[in-house]
Design a protein around this motif. Structure first.
Motif, PDB file in Angstrom:
ATOM      1  N   PHE A 452       0.898  -1.310   0.055  1.00 44.30           N
ATOM      2  CA  PHE A 452      -0.018  -0.174   0.112  1.00 44.30           C
ATOM      3  C   PHE A 452       0.828   1.201  -0.078  1.00 44.30           C
ATOM      4  O   PHE A 452       0.662   2.294  -0.726  1.00 44.30           O
ATOM      5  N   TRP A 455       2.074   2.112  -3.299  1.00 40.36           N
ATOM      6  CA  TRP A 455       1.014   2.516  -4.302  1.00 40.36           C
ATOM      7  C   TRP A 455       0.793   4.025  -3.755  1.00 40.36           C
ATOM      8  O   TRP A 455       0.633   4.935  -4.745  1.00 40.36           O
ATOM      9  N   TYR A 456       0.793   4.237  -2.607  1.00 36.60           N
ATOM     10  CA  TYR A 456       0.425   5.722  -2.053  1.00 36.60           C
ATOM     11  C   TYR A 456       1.590   6.476  -2.772  1.00 36.60           C
ATOM     12  O   TYR A 456       1.147   7.794  -3.150  1.00 36.60           O
ATOM     13  N   ARG A 460      -0.235   9.319  -4.839  1.00 36.08           N
ATOM     14  CA  ARG A 460      -0.662  10.479  -4.034  1.00 36.08           C
ATOM     15  C   ARG A 460       0.702  11.493  -3.682  1.00 36.08           C
ATOM     16  O   ARG A 460       1.027  11.677  -2.789  1.00 36.08           O
ATOM     17  N   HIS A 463       1.768  14.081  -1.459  1.00 33.49           N
ATOM     18  CA  HIS A 463       2.006  13.979  -0.237  1.00 33.49           C
ATOM     19  C   HIS A 463       3.331  13.174   0.234  1.00 33.49           C
ATOM     20  O   HIS A 463       4.020  12.985   1.114  1.00 33.49           O
TER      21      HIS A 463
ATOM     22  N   LEU B  21      -4.724   8.201   8.174  1.00 33.68           N
ATOM     23  CA  LEU B  21      -5.029   7.053   7.775  1.00 33.68           C
ATOM     24  C   LEU B  21      -3.902   5.868   8.519  1.00 33.68           C
ATOM     25  O   LEU B  21      -2.965   6.015   7.992  1.00 33.68           O
ATOM     26  N   LEU B  39      -8.806   4.695   1.652  1.00 34.90           N
ATOM     27  CA  LEU B  39      -8.601   5.890   1.324  1.00 34.90           C
ATOM     28  C   LEU B  39      -9.525   6.412   0.137  1.00 34.90           C
ATOM     29  O   LEU B  39      -9.815   7.529   0.741  1.00 34.90           O
ATOM     30  N   GLU B  43     -11.713   9.569   0.903  1.00 35.79           N
ATOM     31  CA  GLU B  43     -11.850  10.788  -0.217  1.00 35.79           C
ATOM     32  C   GLU B  43     -13.140  10.964  -0.734  1.00 35.79           C
ATOM     33  O   GLU B  43     -13.312  12.215  -0.958  1.00 35.79           O
ATOM     34  N   VAL B  49      -7.368  13.599   4.057  1.00 34.38           N
ATOM     35  CA  VAL B  49      -6.868  12.347   4.587  1.00 34.38           C
ATOM     36  C   VAL B  49      -5.364  12.309   4.243  1.00 34.38           C
ATOM     37  O   VAL B  49      -4.684  12.458   3.258  1.00 34.38           O
ATOM     38  N   GLY B  50      -4.543  12.177   5.644  1.00 33.95           N
ATOM     39  CA  GLY B  50      -3.038  12.100   5.117  1.00 33.95           C
ATOM     40  C   GLY B  50      -2.454  10.387   5.687  1.00 33.95           C
ATOM     41  O   GLY B  50      -3.336   9.784   6.582  1.00 33.95           O
ATOM     42  N   TYR B  51      -1.460  10.182   5.234  1.00 34.06           N
ATOM     43  CA  TYR B  51      -1.022   8.738   5.442  1.00 34.06           C
ATOM     44  C   TYR B  51       0.350   8.999   5.865  1.00 34.06           C
ATOM     45  O   TYR B  51       1.437   9.120   4.993  1.00 34.06           O
ATOM     46  N   TYR B  85      -3.273  14.392  14.252  1.00 31.34           N
ATOM     47  CA  TYR B  85      -4.188  14.225  13.317  1.00 31.34           C
ATOM     48  C   TYR B  85      -5.463  14.232  14.342  1.00 31.34           C
ATOM     49  O   TYR B  85      -5.303  13.904  15.719  1.00 31.34           O
TER      50      TYR B  85
END
Ligand code: SF4
Lengths: 468, 263
Positions: A452, A455-456, A460, A463, B21, B39, B43, B49-51, B85
């Motif tokens: 994941f 992928w992120y 994305r 970020h 997240l 996610l 959204e 949303v941040g990871y 968060y």
């Protein structure tokens, strides 16, 4: 660690499951059906959850004023003509019982089911000294004839099939091995046991509740067998754990409504007998037993286990117990309540028991006196870990996992390198690739081609440089 | 059929709030599609949303085995990653339960308390916090058996445990019943644990596998095509059991159904 761990519930449970296709499914189904009846009975009482709360509070109150209630009980029981004895441990209990029997020349004893007497290993103690002990509860008698301890605190022989009992009776009391009709078998045992009941010089019982206010104790059975032991022979001895105290007669209304419903999904046991003083011409002796209970009372994490009324509901609901059979626990008490009680007798010997659980929590939710059984199981794991009693395989892999999970760079290095990731990643889930039981009954989960996180980072990207 | 691509509800939630997240380690490595579905679903409701990229694990494997010392470093790191968060959302009941109920051996600083209080499992976040009333984009023409994990039921109160008396509720069911053409099938033992239990499934192999197999048969008997759960760790175990036994059942996370994929 030189002393071998004597009790290995996982290995014993495997034997129970793998012996055939009959025993474990039958055991599971019977206890599940018992649970279903319990749920129905409980649901029929709108005040069920309130009753549990009240029961829990009464027990907590009694346990926090135990010295007071014990003395009140002793005074009132004595006033009614009973003799009250105090036993610090199993040895004292057994010696008190033996000298009572010996002094009166008793050679034959009938007893009803008592987990406390099991805990004290009383029967072998008395038999070694020439006293013949006969169990009067059918399930207990079956177990006695088979040389096994009870596998369940309410249904002692529940791990056996009818056929097992037919074979056992054929071997021990000479019935037809082909006849496994339950009525026939019960009748055969009745005919075999009756003469012993009538010849016995003493009867022993346990006690489900001891009422301080009146010096009364109560025994709940379905076969009325405790009543025979209490009313035929001239001498009645009752072994009662000090945690069985409750303050008043009216408290019984709370506990009796909970006990049989929780235990077997019935509104009440067939017999709920009150004993207050000896019957005319008879003698009544009550042995109040500590055997580690006051020490348990001083354990902040575990004293709530003393609230237990031994209903067995936590065993019936436990998915692990239902598949394991009670003998797998290798201890007096099995199932969830056993897991939290047994280590108070011997932490090392029973150090594997707290791991024989999925921590699903059903036991805590079913318990009529609201014992936090599941949380105590986890707390016992912490005790075992601190004492170094974790199985070696677990200790090593957790040290590795603890290190990797605590260090993000290493964790991500591990997941980013495709090749070694295959070797390492399942390691923390599956612990050991050479000793890998996962693979026997299950297919291994496949690692994804892309994590994941990867992928992120690709999808994305705004970020992606935040904390990279 | 036109499928709207924006949520029609959950709008009451302030878009300024930062949602962290939380993707547990095994979802990261074995089920990334569950992370993606979670996610994307969040959204869709317009959430910010941040990871946190430094996250690893919640400490549960060690903590559940009583190994506090090895769990502590991992738990500290979790708090470090998520303390900034407003809410933390993870698609995994047992991991969220670990954070909320079992981060009790760490010193309880403001950060630790904040993280423990504001970490939600996905279903409860959708049901209790966002109060979602429809998933217009979601359609799932299959028969589905729900498996709520024990941690979700008894630790997070996602559904009423069968042992506790009172009005019954099931938040997972409430959400899935809003998905078009999805048919829920009842099972005989909806909340009987099926034997994952973390390390238990390895150390207690025989019991664990038997529990899993009983569950698979319960689902098959009732004609389920899919087993849907808020907890992938249970499904991982059950999927392994079903595959080995050659039984045909598919296992997916509730986020995948609610988000309409990826599958
Ligand atoms: S712990 Fe609770 S459920 Fe288990 S036997 Fe004791 S009273 Fe019954």
């Amino acid at each position: 660690m030189s002393r071998a761990k004597e009790v290995d519930p996982a290995a014993e449970a495997a034997l129970f499951i793998l012996q055939d296709q009959v025993h474990e499914p039958m055991h599971d189904r019977f206890l599940w059906a018992t649970m279903m009846r319990r749920d129905e009975e409980a649901a029929a009482m709108p005040e069920w959850e309130e009753l549990r709360e009240i029961a829990s509070k009464i027990k907590e109150h009694t346990l926090t004023h135990l010295d007071h209630y014990l003395e009140e009980f002793e005074a009132n029981a004595t006033k009614r003509g009973a003799h009250v004895h105090w036993a610090l441990d199993a040895a004292e209990h057994n010696n008190i019982v033996y000298s009572l029997l010996h002094d009166r020349g008793v050679k034959e004893l009938i007893k009803s089911k008592s987990m406390l007497q099991e805990e004290c290993a009383m029967t072998p103690f008395l038999e070694k000294r020439g006293i013949r002990v006969v169990e009067s509860d059918l399930g207990e008698r079956i177990q006695q004839l088979d040389g096994q301890p009870p596998s369940h605190i309410v249904f002692p022989a529940i791990h056996k099939t009818r056929q097992d009992v037919a074979q056992l009776f054929a071997r021990t009391i000479g019935t037809d091995p082909g006849n496994d009709d339950p009525h026939f078998l019960t009748e055969a045992m009745r005919n075999n046991a009756r003469p012993r009941f009538l010849a016995a010089g003493a009867g022993m019982t346990g006690g489900n509740f001891a009422i301080a206010e009146t010096g009364t104790f109560m025994v709940c059975t379905n076969e009325g067998n405790a009543d025979i032991g209490a009313s035929v022979p001239p001498l009645h001895i009752a072994s009662i754990g000090i945690e069985k105290l409750i303050p008043r007669v009216e408290d019984m209304g709370v506990f009796l409504r909970l006990l049989a419903r929780s235990a077997e999904g019935a509104p009440l046991t067939q017999y709920s007998s009150h004993f207050t003083g000896p019957r005319k011409g008879g003698e009544l002796h009550i042995v109040l037993v500590d055997n580690g209970r006051s020490r348990r009372l001083g354990m902040p994490d575990f004293w709530h286990s003393l609230k237990c009324i031994r209903c067995g509901a936590c065993m019936n609901t436990c998915p692990v117990y239902r598949r394991s059979g009670g003998l797998a626990y290798g201890a007096t008490y099995s199932g969830p309540i056993g897991v939290i009680l047994d280590p108070t007798f011997d932490e090392f010997k029973y150090s594997e028991l707290p791991f024989h659980s999925t921590l699903c929590g059903s036991c805590s939710d079913v318990c009529p006196v609201k014992i936090d059984v599941s949380d105590q199981i986890l707390k016992w794991r912490r005790v075992m870990a601190k004492k170094g009693y974790l199985p070696l395989a677990k200790r090593l892999s957790f040290a590795v996992a603890g290190h990797v999970f605590g260090h993000p760079a290493e964790y991500h290095a591990m997941e980013n390198v495709a090749g070694p990731a295959i070797d390492y990643a399942p390691h923390f889930l599956l612990y050991d690739r050479t000793w890998n039981p996962w693979g026997r009954d299950r297919e291994l989960p496949q690692l994804a081609k892309e994590t994941f996180r990867q992928w992120y980072l690709e999808n994305r990207s705004e970020h992606a440089n935040v904390q990279h | 059929m036109a499928i709207p691509d924006e949520a029609t509800n959950g709008k009451a939630f302030s878009p300024d709030m930062k949602i962290g997240l939380f993707i547990p380690c095994y979802i990261d490595m074995i089920y990334p599609e569950v992370g993606i579905a979670t996610l994307e679903l969040l959204e869709r409701f317009g959430l910010n949303v941040g990871y946190p990229l430094n996250q690893t694990c919640c400490g549960q494997p060690m903590s559940n085995s009583g190994d506090e010392a090895n769990a502590a470093a991992t738990e500290r790191l979790f708090v470090e990653n998520f303390r900034g968060y407003d809410c933390i959302v993870g698609p995994a009941g047992s991991c969220v339960k670990q954070v909320r109920c079992h981060f009790d051996t760490l010193p309880q600083t403001d950060d630790v308390r904040h993280v423990r209080q504001r970490t939600y499992e996905l279903v409860e976040f959708l049901h209790d916090v966002l109060k979602v009333d429809s998933f217009p984009w979601a359609e799932f023409p299959h028969s589905v058996a729900i498996h709520n994990s024990c941690s979700s039921i008894r630790g997070l109160a996602i559904a009423k445990p069968s042992e506790i008396m009172g009005a019954s509720f099931d938040k997972t069911e409430a959400l899935l019943s809003k998905v078009k053409r999805l048919v829920l099938v009842p099972v005989d033992r909806p909340d009987d644990c099926f034997g994952f239990g973390g390390t238990f499934c390895v150390t207690d192999e025989a019991v664990s596998a038997r529990m899993g197999l009983d569950k698979v048969h319960d689902h098959l008997r009732h004609g389920a095509e899919y087993v849907v759960s808020p907890d992938m760790s249970c499904l991982m175990h059950q999927q392994g059991v079903a595959r080995r036994a050659g039984l045909d059942l598919k296992y997916i996370h509730v986020a995948q159904v609610l988000n309409a994929g990826p599958f």
